[in-house]
Write a protein that holds these residues in place. Structure first.
Motif, PDB file in Angstrom:
ATOM      1  N   ARG A 188      22.763  -6.898  17.919  1.00  0.00           N
ATOM      2  CA  ARG A 188      23.087  -6.330  19.227  1.00  0.00           C
ATOM      3  C   ARG A 188      24.271  -5.369  19.148  1.00  0.00           C
ATOM      4  NH1 ARG A 188      24.311 -11.772  22.227  1.00  0.00           N
ATOM      5  NH2 ARG A 188      25.424 -11.964  20.239  1.00  0.00           N
ATOM      6  N   LEU A 189      25.094  -5.517  18.102  1.00  0.00           N
ATOM      7  CA  LEU A 189      26.315  -4.720  17.988  1.00  0.00           C
ATOM      8  C   LEU A 189      26.227  -3.638  16.917  1.00  0.00           C
ATOM      9  CD1 LEU A 189      28.906  -7.646  18.206  1.00  0.00           C
ATOM     10  CD2 LEU A 189      28.085  -6.193  20.060  1.00  0.00           C
ATOM     11  N   ALA A 190      25.086  -3.537  16.286  1.00  0.00           N
ATOM     12  CA  ALA A 190      24.941  -2.586  15.177  1.00  0.00           C
ATOM     13  C   ALA A 190      25.232  -1.153  15.614  1.00  0.00           C
ATOM     14  CB  ALA A 190      23.551  -2.693  14.575  1.00  0.00           C
ATOM     15  N   LYS A 191      24.797  -0.791  16.811  1.00  0.00           N
ATOM     16  CA  LYS A 191      25.000   0.590  17.270  1.00  0.00           C
ATOM     17  C   LYS A 191      26.463   0.893  17.593  1.00  0.00           C
ATOM     18  CE  LYS A 191      23.850  -0.568  22.095  1.00  0.00           C
ATOM     19  NZ  LYS A 191      22.935  -0.239  23.218  1.00  0.00           N
ATOM     20  N   HIS A 192      27.283  -0.172  17.656  1.00  0.00           N
ATOM     21  CA  HIS A 192      28.704   0.020  17.957  1.00  0.00           C
ATOM     22  C   HIS A 192      29.565  -0.139  16.707  1.00  0.00           C
ATOM     23  CE1 HIS A 192      27.634  -0.046  22.151  1.00  0.00           C
ATOM     24  NE2 HIS A 192      27.183  -1.295  22.078  1.00  0.00           N
ATOM     25  N   ALA A 193      28.970  -0.012  15.526  1.00  0.00           N
ATOM     26  CA  ALA A 193      29.691  -0.259  14.278  1.00  0.00           C
ATOM     27  C   ALA A 193      30.930   0.628  14.150  1.00  0.00           C
ATOM     28  CB  ALA A 193      28.762  -0.066  13.083  1.00  0.00           C
ATOM     29  N   ALA A 194      30.786   1.909  14.467  1.00  0.00           N
ATOM     30  CA  ALA A 194      31.921   2.827  14.337  1.00  0.00           C
ATOM     31  C   ALA A 194      33.042   2.460  15.306  1.00  0.00           C
ATOM     32  CB  ALA A 194      31.460   4.258  14.579  1.00  0.00           C
ATOM     33  N   LEU A 195      32.672   2.085  16.532  1.00  0.00           N
ATOM     34  CA  LEU A 195      33.669   1.690  17.520  1.00  0.00           C
ATOM     35  C   LEU A 195      34.383   0.414  17.072  1.00  0.00           C
ATOM     36  CD1 LEU A 195      35.043   1.889  20.285  1.00  0.00           C
ATOM     37  CD2 LEU A 195      33.093   0.658  21.265  1.00  0.00           C
ATOM     38  N   ASN A 196      33.611  -0.546  16.557  1.00  0.00           N
ATOM     39  CA  ASN A 196      34.215  -1.795  16.098  1.00  0.00           C
ATOM     40  C   ASN A 196      35.239  -1.537  14.992  1.00  0.00           C
ATOM     41  OD1 ASN A 196      32.687  -3.349  17.862  1.00  0.00           O
ATOM     42  ND2 ASN A 196      31.007  -3.572  16.402  1.00  0.00           N
ATOM     43  N   ARG A 197      34.887  -0.662  14.058  1.00  0.00           N
ATOM     44  CA  ARG A 197      35.800  -0.369  12.965  1.00  0.00           C
ATOM     45  C   ARG A 197      37.066   0.330  13.474  1.00  0.00           C
ATOM     46  NH1 ARG A 197      33.656  -1.576   8.243  1.00  0.00           N
ATOM     47  NH2 ARG A 197      31.401  -1.927   8.156  1.00  0.00           N
ATOM     48  N   ALA A 198      36.902   1.198  14.455  1.00  0.00           N
ATOM     49  CA  ALA A 198      38.070   1.883  15.021  1.00  0.00           C
ATOM     50  C   ALA A 198      38.991   0.892  15.730  1.00  0.00           C
ATOM     51  CB  ALA A 198      37.610   2.962  15.990  1.00  0.00           C
ATOM     52  N   LEU A 199      38.417  -0.055  16.471  1.00  0.00           N
ATOM     53  CA  LEU A 199      39.233  -1.036  17.180  1.00  0.00           C
ATOM     54  C   LEU A 199      39.943  -1.975  16.211  1.00  0.00           C
ATOM     55  CD1 LEU A 199      36.854  -1.963  20.151  1.00  0.00           C
ATOM     56  CD2 LEU A 199      38.918  -0.569  20.241  1.00  0.00           C
ATOM     57  N   VAL A 200      39.225  -2.426  15.198  1.00  0.00           N
ATOM     58  CA  VAL A 200      39.840  -3.301  14.198  1.00  0.00           C
ATOM     59  C   VAL A 200      40.947  -2.561  13.457  1.00  0.00           C
ATOM     60  CG1 VAL A 200      39.430  -4.502  12.022  1.00  0.00           C
ATOM     61  CG2 VAL A 200      37.863  -4.836  13.939  1.00  0.00           C
TER      62      VAL A 200
END
Length: 273
Positions: free
Chosen positions: A210-222
């Motif tokens: 469900r979160l695969a499409k947000h991978a770039a956003l997740n990496r930026a937040l982390v």
């Protein structure tokens, strides 16, 4: 004229259900056992009752049921209105606190997280306490209950936001660690408490379709969280004297109490009773 008294305090913040009120009751009992004169101040206008006898209760000034009845607001709107009303009438709180100067204050705060992250009323309240309440040193605690790995990034971001908003020394607490098993399998709670090297979170997020499409956003937040490197969590089981005592030592260092010639030296040197 008597010299000014230095007052030390804890401002207990966190979402509903995270254990703020239970913490205030347990911490007050522990500190009183050490000989400290503790005053509990309930500043949650939505709390109809508390498990402790509040020395000062905001309900005598304003409460959410009164606000809802008078203005036709819902639960969230009533709480925001009531807290902003308190911030606009800080003379009431300063007057109530004045007889307790020199004691140890515990503030039980509302659970609506927006009040700590996006609302300026809390800054006005703190400014009034500093100017008129005789509070020489304070400490704020951001509470977060154990949660799923996929939610932990949001928890860390909220903690960072609170730290910047309230502008106080903060001790983040991972509460209810005695109930961790009820929340599922948390492999290594110390890894969560450290709040650093969050690659393990990215792995978990990448594995969720469900979160695969947000991978770039997740990496930026982390990456943002890693860059600040400010978030650490103390673990707490409020029913354990050893756990409460270990946390009290960290708090005494954060708010400066350990540097006062009080019983803090005994707390730092002696085993937990």
């Amino acid at each position: 004229m008597a010299p000014p008294l230095t007052t030390y305090a804890q401002l207990v913040l966190g979402p509903p259900g995270s254990g703020k009120t239970t913490y205030c009751k347990g911490m007050a009992e522990f500190l009183r056992g050490l000989g400290r004169d503790v005053v509990i101040i309930n500043l949650d206008p939505a709390a109809p009752t508390t498990p402790y006898p509040a020395d000062i209760d905001v309900a005598t000034l304003v409460s959410t049921p009164e606000v809802a009845a008078a203005h036709g607001l819902g639960p969230n709107g009533s709480l925001i209105y009531a807290f902003e009303y308190l911030a606009a009438n800080t003379d009431w709180l300063v007057a109530a606190l004045r007889p307790h100067r020199g004691k140890y204050w515990l503030f039980d705060m509302p659970g609506q997280v927006e009040l700590s992250t996006h609302n300026d009323a809390i800054r006005g309240l703190l400014a009034a306490l500093t100017a008129g309440g005789g509070c020489g040193s304070r400490r704020s605690t951001s509470w977060t209950p154990p949660t799923a790995r996929t939610s932990w990034v949001a928890v860390l971001l909220v903690s960072i936001t609170v730290m910047f908003q309230v502008e106080l020394p903060i001790v983040n607490v991972l509460s209810k660690v005695d109930l961790v098993e009820a929340y599922g399998d948390i492999e290594n709670i110390e890894q969560y408490a450290e709040g650093m090297d969050l690659d393990y979170l990215l792995t978990a997020l990448d594995e969720d379709p469900r979160l695969a499409k947000h991978a770039a956003l997740n990496r930026a937040l982390v990456g943002l969280i890693d860059d600040y490197s400010h978030v650490r969590f103390q673990t707490l089981s409020i029913g354990s004297k050893e756990s409460v005592g270990a946390l009290a030592k960290v708090i005494d260092k954060a708010n400066g109490y350990m540097f006062a010639e009080m019983d803090a030296a005994r707390l730092m040197a002696a085993p937990v009773p």
